[in-house]
Each structure stands twice: as C-alpha cells, then as structure tokens.
Design a protein around this motif. Structure first.
Motif, PDB file in Angstrom:
ATOM      1  N   ASP A   1       0.731  -1.033  -0.233  1.00  0.00           N
ATOM      2  CA  ASP A   1       0.061   0.111   0.201  1.00  0.00           C
ATOM      3  C   ASP A   1       0.900   1.281   0.096  1.00  0.00           C
ATOM      4  O   ASP A   1       0.422   2.421  -0.439  1.00  0.00           O
ATOM      5  CB  ASP A   1      -0.998   0.053   1.317  1.00  0.00           C
ATOM      6  N   GLU A   2       1.952   1.052   0.451  1.00  0.00           N
ATOM      7  CA  GLU A   2       3.035   2.541   0.544  1.00  0.00           C
ATOM      8  C   GLU A   2       3.399   2.629  -0.726  1.00  0.00           C
ATOM      9  O   GLU A   2       4.046   3.921  -1.028  1.00  0.00           O
ATOM     10  CB  GLU A   2       3.940   2.308   1.725  1.00  0.00           C
ATOM     11  N   MET A   3       3.752   1.767  -1.560  1.00  0.00           N
ATOM     12  CA  MET A   3       4.624   1.842  -2.816  1.00  0.00           C
ATOM     13  C   MET A   3       3.746   1.703  -3.995  1.00  0.00           C
ATOM     14  O   MET A   3       3.045   0.989  -4.239  1.00  0.00           O
ATOM     15  CB  MET A   3       5.845   0.784  -2.599  1.00  0.00           C
ATOM     16  N   GLU A   4       4.356   2.708  -5.055  1.00  0.00           N
ATOM     17  CA  GLU A   4       3.764   2.535  -6.279  1.00  0.00           C
ATOM     18  C   GLU A   4       4.656   1.561  -7.282  1.00  0.00           C
ATOM     19  O   GLU A   4       5.782   1.445  -7.232  1.00  0.00           O
ATOM     20  CB  GLU A   4       3.794   3.910  -6.942  1.00  0.00           C
ATOM     21  N   GLY A   5       3.694   0.773  -8.003  1.00  0.00           N
ATOM     22  CA  GLY A   5       4.360  -0.049  -9.097  1.00  0.00           C
ATOM     23  C   GLY A   5       4.813  -1.269  -8.768  1.00  0.00           C
ATOM     24  O   GLY A   5       5.681  -1.866  -9.323  1.00  0.00           O
ATOM     25  N   VAL A   6       4.629  -1.807  -7.422  1.00  0.00           N
ATOM     26  CA  VAL A   6       5.055  -3.001  -6.965  1.00  0.00           C
ATOM     27  C   VAL A   6       3.878  -3.996  -6.581  1.00  0.00           C
ATOM     28  O   VAL A   6       2.679  -3.446  -6.305  1.00  0.00           O
ATOM     29  CB  VAL A   6       5.914  -2.772  -5.695  1.00  0.00           C
ATOM     30  N   TYR A   7       4.134  -5.227  -6.621  1.00  0.00           N
ATOM     31  CA  TYR A   7       3.120  -6.291  -5.901  1.00  0.00           C
ATOM     32  C   TYR A   7       3.821  -7.194  -5.182  1.00  0.00           C
ATOM     33  O   TYR A   7       4.751  -7.646  -5.600  1.00  0.00           O
ATOM     34  CB  TYR A   7       2.433  -6.727  -7.184  1.00  0.00           C
ATOM     35  N   LEU A   8       3.170  -7.589  -4.060  1.00  0.00           N
ATOM     36  CA  LEU A   8       3.931  -8.469  -3.172  1.00  0.00           C
ATOM     37  C   LEU A   8       2.965  -9.651  -3.007  1.00  0.00           C
ATOM     38  O   LEU A   8       1.692  -9.447  -2.782  1.00  0.00           O
ATOM     39  CB  LEU A   8       4.127  -7.772  -1.819  1.00  0.00           C
ATOM     40  N   LYS A   9       3.350 -10.880  -2.913  1.00  0.00           N
ATOM     41  CA  LYS A   9       2.520 -12.101  -2.835  1.00  0.00           C
ATOM     42  C   LYS A   9       3.139 -13.040  -1.869  1.00  0.00           C
ATOM     43  O   LYS A   9       4.224 -13.473  -1.979  1.00  0.00           O
ATOM     44  CB  LYS A   9       2.256 -12.504  -4.035  1.00  0.00           C
ATOM     45  N   THR A  10       2.279 -13.359  -0.646  1.00  0.00           N
ATOM     46  CA  THR A  10       2.863 -14.414   0.243  1.00  0.00           C
ATOM     47  C   THR A  10       2.636 -15.731  -0.502  1.00  0.00           C
ATOM     48  O   THR A  10       1.865 -15.963  -1.185  1.00  0.00           O
ATOM     49  CB  THR A  10       2.114 -14.349   1.568  1.00  0.00           C
ATOM     50  N   LEU A  11       4.002 -16.464  -0.191  1.00  0.00           N
ATOM     51  CA  LEU A  11       3.734 -17.826  -0.854  1.00  0.00           C
ATOM     52  C   LEU A  11       3.527 -18.904  -0.063  1.00  0.00           C
ATOM     53  O   LEU A  11       4.500 -19.284   0.659  1.00  0.00           O
ATOM     54  CB  LEU A  11       5.258 -17.973  -1.632  1.00  0.00           C
ATOM     55  N   ALA A  12       2.301 -19.506   0.267  1.00  0.00           N
ATOM     56  CA  ALA A  12       1.854 -20.099   1.263  1.00  0.00           C
ATOM     57  C   ALA A  12       2.441 -21.749   0.926  1.00  0.00           C
ATOM     58  O   ALA A  12       2.342 -21.923  -0.367  1.00  0.00           O
ATOM     59  CB  ALA A  12       0.406 -20.305   1.488  1.00  0.00           C
ATOM     60  N   THR A  13       2.838 -22.438   2.038  1.00  0.00           N
ATOM     61  CA  THR A  13       3.095 -23.860   1.773  1.00  0.00           C
ATOM     62  C   THR A  13       2.520 -24.652   2.608  1.00  0.00           C
ATOM     63  O   THR A  13       1.550 -25.344   2.404  1.00  0.00           O
ATOM     64  CB  THR A  13       4.822 -24.044   1.868  1.00  0.00           C
ATOM     65  N   ARG A  14       2.740 -24.662   3.839  1.00  0.00           N
ATOM     66  CA  ARG A  14       2.211 -25.559   4.954  1.00  0.00           C
ATOM     67  C   ARG A  14       2.405 -24.976   6.239  1.00  0.00           C
ATOM     68  O   ARG A  14       3.252 -23.858   6.426  1.00  0.00           O
ATOM     69  CB  ARG A  14       3.011 -26.972   4.822  1.00  0.00           C
ATOM     70  N   PHE A  15       1.945 -25.699   7.308  1.00  0.00           N
ATOM     71  CA  PHE A  15       2.012 -25.323   8.472  1.00  0.00           C
ATOM     72  C   PHE A  15       3.215 -26.105   9.412  1.00  0.00           C
ATOM     73  O   PHE A  15       3.142 -27.132   8.959  1.00  0.00           O
ATOM     74  CB  PHE A  15       0.861 -25.336   9.498  1.00  0.00           C
ATOM     75  N   GLY A  16       3.793 -25.533  10.154  1.00  0.00           N
ATOM     76  CA  GLY A  16       4.911 -26.228  10.944  1.00  0.00           C
ATOM     77  C   GLY A  16       5.858 -25.345  11.571  1.00  0.00           C
ATOM     78  O   GLY A  16       5.982 -24.302  11.112  1.00  0.00           O
ATOM     79  N   PRO A  17       6.375 -25.848  12.554  1.00  0.00           N
ATOM     80  CA  PRO A  17       7.465 -25.027  13.265  1.00  0.00           C
ATOM     81  C   PRO A  17       8.660 -24.599  12.568  1.00  0.00           C
ATOM     82  O   PRO A  17       9.621 -23.846  13.014  1.00  0.00           O
ATOM     83  CB  PRO A  17       7.658 -25.857  14.583  1.00  0.00           C
ATOM     84  N   ASP A  18       8.977 -25.341  11.435  1.00  0.00           N
ATOM     85  CA  ASP A  18      10.238 -25.371  10.597  1.00  0.00           C
ATOM     86  C   ASP A  18       9.834 -24.284   9.535  1.00  0.00           C
ATOM     87  O   ASP A  18      10.892 -24.273   8.610  1.00  0.00           O
ATOM     88  CB  ASP A  18      10.755 -26.379  10.220  1.00  0.00           C
ATOM     89  N   VAL A  19       8.784 -23.675   9.465  1.00  0.00           N
ATOM     90  CA  VAL A  19       8.367 -23.051   8.055  1.00  0.00           C
ATOM     91  C   VAL A  19       8.841 -21.711   8.078  1.00  0.00           C
ATOM     92  O   VAL A  19       8.626 -20.856   9.074  1.00  0.00           O
ATOM     93  CB  VAL A  19       6.753 -23.180   7.795  1.00  0.00           C
ATOM     94  N   ASP A  20       9.329 -21.204   7.047  1.00  0.00           N
ATOM     95  CA  ASP A  20       9.789 -19.738   6.809  1.00  0.00           C
ATOM     96  C   ASP A  20       9.056 -19.657   5.478  1.00  0.00           C
ATOM     97  O   ASP A  20       9.562 -19.591   4.678  1.00  0.00           O
ATOM     98  CB  ASP A  20      11.194 -19.950   6.545  1.00  0.00           C
ATOM     99  N   LEU A  21       8.135 -18.895   5.519  1.00  0.00           N
ATOM    100  CA  LEU A  21       7.333 -18.323   4.461  1.00  0.00           C
ATOM    101  C   LEU A  21       7.957 -17.415   3.682  1.00  0.00           C
ATOM    102  O   LEU A  21       8.854 -16.515   4.112  1.00  0.00           O
ATOM    103  CB  LEU A  21       5.844 -18.032   4.660  1.00  0.00           C
ATOM    104  N   GLU A  22       7.881 -17.488   2.136  1.00  0.00           N
ATOM    105  CA  GLU A  22       8.588 -16.408   1.366  1.00  0.00           C
ATOM    106  C   GLU A  22       7.489 -15.475   0.776  1.00  0.00           C
ATOM    107  O   GLU A  22       6.267 -15.789   0.747  1.00  0.00           O
ATOM    108  CB  GLU A  22       9.252 -17.269   0.229  1.00  0.00           C
ATOM    109  N   VAL A  23       8.119 -14.432   0.336  1.00  0.00           N
ATOM    110  CA  VAL A  23       7.392 -13.433  -0.247  1.00  0.00           C
ATOM    111  C   VAL A  23       7.932 -12.867  -1.427  1.00  0.00           C
ATOM    112  O   VAL A  23       9.027 -12.724  -1.547  1.00  0.00           O
ATOM    113  CB  VAL A  23       7.204 -12.093   0.614  1.00  0.00           C
ATOM    114  N   ARG A  24       7.094 -12.969  -2.580  1.00  0.00           N
ATOM    115  CA  ARG A  24       7.447 -12.676  -3.832  1.00  0.00           C
ATOM    116  C   ARG A  24       7.372 -11.106  -4.062  1.00  0.00           C
ATOM    117  O   ARG A  24       6.257 -10.798  -4.052  1.00  0.00           O
ATOM    118  CB  ARG A  24       6.691 -13.549  -5.159  1.00  0.00           C
ATOM    119  N   VAL A  25       8.288 -10.399  -4.572  1.00  0.00           N
ATOM    120  CA  VAL A  25       8.243  -8.910  -4.640  1.00  0.00           C
ATOM    121  C   VAL A  25       8.299  -8.794  -6.288  1.00  0.00           C
ATOM    122  O   VAL A  25       9.412  -9.053  -6.728  1.00  0.00           O
ATOM    123  CB  VAL A  25       9.187  -8.249  -4.000  1.00  0.00           C
ATOM    124  N   GLU A  26       7.228  -8.097  -6.711  1.00  0.00           N
ATOM    125  CA  GLU A  26       7.284  -7.844  -8.200  1.00  0.00           C
ATOM    126  C   GLU A  26       7.124  -6.289  -8.344  1.00  0.00           C
ATOM    127  O   GLU A  26       6.616  -5.425  -7.757  1.00  0.00           O
ATOM    128  CB  GLU A  26       6.100  -8.454  -8.998  1.00  0.00           C
TER     129      GLU A  26
END
Length: 270
Positions: free
Chosen positions: A213-238
């Motif tokens: 919402d703060e930035m023009e010309g960008v799109y961010l998408k969370t890349l869901a995988t699974r649940f778990g204590p070892d999960v480190d979710l990624e975010v794709r920035v376009e």
C-alpha cells in the motif's frame, strides 16, 4: 493493456495434456507489462469456443490469445470460431495459402510427407476470418492469425508448444512491444523472493499489505506452503517500470522496506 488467454483442446479438459502453453504465455505477457485477467480452457466444440471468445469480448480486454485447434483435422475449429464470434466470414487467405504451400513443398523435399499437394485438409489451415492476416510458422504448417479491431488485438496460435513459442517470439512480441510503446504502456517487470521469518500467513499478510500500500508500481505475494514450526514463508516482490532502471529502483526500495517491516515485527514479538 489487459489480456486473456484461451486454451482450446479436449485433451486439456480430460487431463491428457498439461496446459503449459497458458502458463508460459502468462509469464511472457506479464513480463511485457500486460495484465492477464483470465485464463481458461474450452473443448473442441465450435459453439463453445465461439461462446468463450464472445464472452471475453464483453469483458472489454485489449488482447485475446487462443492456443490450439488450428490444424487440418475436422475438430480443429478455432479459426472458424473466431470468425463466428466476430461476425466475419471465414475466407481463404492467399498469403496464408502461400505459407502452407511452401511448408509442404519443403516437407516433401525432406521426405517428411508423401506429397506436396494442397489437399482440402491442408487448405483448411489457410482459411482465416476476413481481414485477418497470417503469422508465419517457422516450425509447423499451420500459420498463426492476427486481427486488429478497434484498438483490440486478437491472436490465434497453434497448440504445439514449439510452434506457439516460435510465432510468439518472432511476430507477436515485436507487435505487442510497438503497441505498448504507442499506448505509453508496458515496460519491464523484475522479481525477487524474500524469506519472511514467519510461519503463519495470517500474521504475515498484514505486514506485506502495508508495504504494498505504501509503494507505487509494486506487487507483493505471500507464497503459502504448509504449517509447521520449521516453516519460513517466502514473499515474492514484483516491480514494474518503464525501463529496467525504474523497475530496479522500485524493486530495491520495496525489498528494503519489506525487510525492515518484517524485522520490526519479529523484534516486537520477542
């Protein structure tokens, strides 16, 4: 520019063939700066193909691309469907016929076919909607189709991936690039993936949305995988830009801001 991709073929709907064409085209078109609004698949039935084209026309998109259904057999009905949906006659295009004739002469000389004669089935591939023009197929026999109408662009490509990609690169990309430049649209799309340090998408998304919402010309998408204590979710920035410099600047600023917001949120939870 807004676009739609329609894949034609019963083999897609029955799971016999994976529709890699639409996936590939979506990536290539997005990289040109075209916003893909819809992707669908339809059966090899004239009324269904024409109906899908007609419906897509009602959406007000600028670009429509079909893949498949352009060969010599009876169930190859895409060009006839285009003509029906657009209210145009399906006519023998002399330029397209010349392309088909030349291709079969070459195939015959190489021993790939038994005769160079243009049979009714081969001639069928040269029938295009009135005022459409053929796109040379450097790999196969069926020419592609291009029709420009009131600022809209309609393109039909073969379903064989090698043929589709060859026509797209040699003719479609230059055409769309010129149109986008003329319209003051298009540009460069750059992407980067950032590890978030979060394992719960419901907690991550508000942070991602804040940056977007703060930035023009960008799109961010969370890349869901699974649940778990070892999960480190990624975010794709376009990030989009009129040129690579502008896109790179936006991408770097968005990635930097995202990392800062994520770090502050993690420290706040300590």
């Amino acid at each position: 520019m807004k676009g739609v991709i329609i894949a034609v073929g019963r083999e897609i709907l029955t799971g016999k063939t994976l529709d890699t064409n639409s996936h590939w085209l979506a990536g290539e078109l997005t990289a040109l700066g075209i916003s893909i609004r819809r992707i669908c698949a339809v059966d090899d039935i004239l009324e269904e193909i024409a109906g899908e084209i007609s419906y897509t026309l009602s959406l007000g998109v600028d670009l429509m691309i079909t893949t498949g259904g352009m060969g010599p057999t009876r169930d190859d009905m895409t060009l006839e469907a285009w003509a029906s949906a657009l209210g145009r006659e399906l006519v023998l295009n002399r330029e397209a016929l010349g392309m088909v004739q030349e291709k079969y002469r070459t195939l015959y000389q190489r021993g790939y076919v038994d005769t160079p004669d243009i049979t009714p089935e081969r001639e069928k591939m040269a029938h295009l909607p009135q005022e459409a023009r053929p796109l040379p197929n450097p790999v196969g026999a069926a020419p592609g189709m291009l029709l420009e109408d009131g600022g809209r662009v309609f393109i039909a490509l073969p379903g064989v991936p090698g043929e589709m990609k060859a026509i797209f690169h040699e003719d479609v990309v230059p055409l769309l690039s010129r149109l986008l430049e003329k319209r003051g649209e298009g540009g460069v799309l750059l992407q980067e993936v950032v590890k978030s340090g979060f394992g719960d998408e419901s907690l991550l998304w508000p942070l991602v949305k804040r940056v977007m919402d703060e930035m023009e010309g960008v799109y961010l998408k969370t890349l869901a995988t699974r649940f778990g204590p070892d999960v480190d979710l990624e975010v794709r920035v376009e990030a989009w830009g009129r040129d690579e410099g502008e896109a790179r600047d936006r991408l770097d600023r968005a990635v930097g801001r995202l990392k800062k917001v994520l770090e502050e949120a993690r420290h706040a939870g300590d």
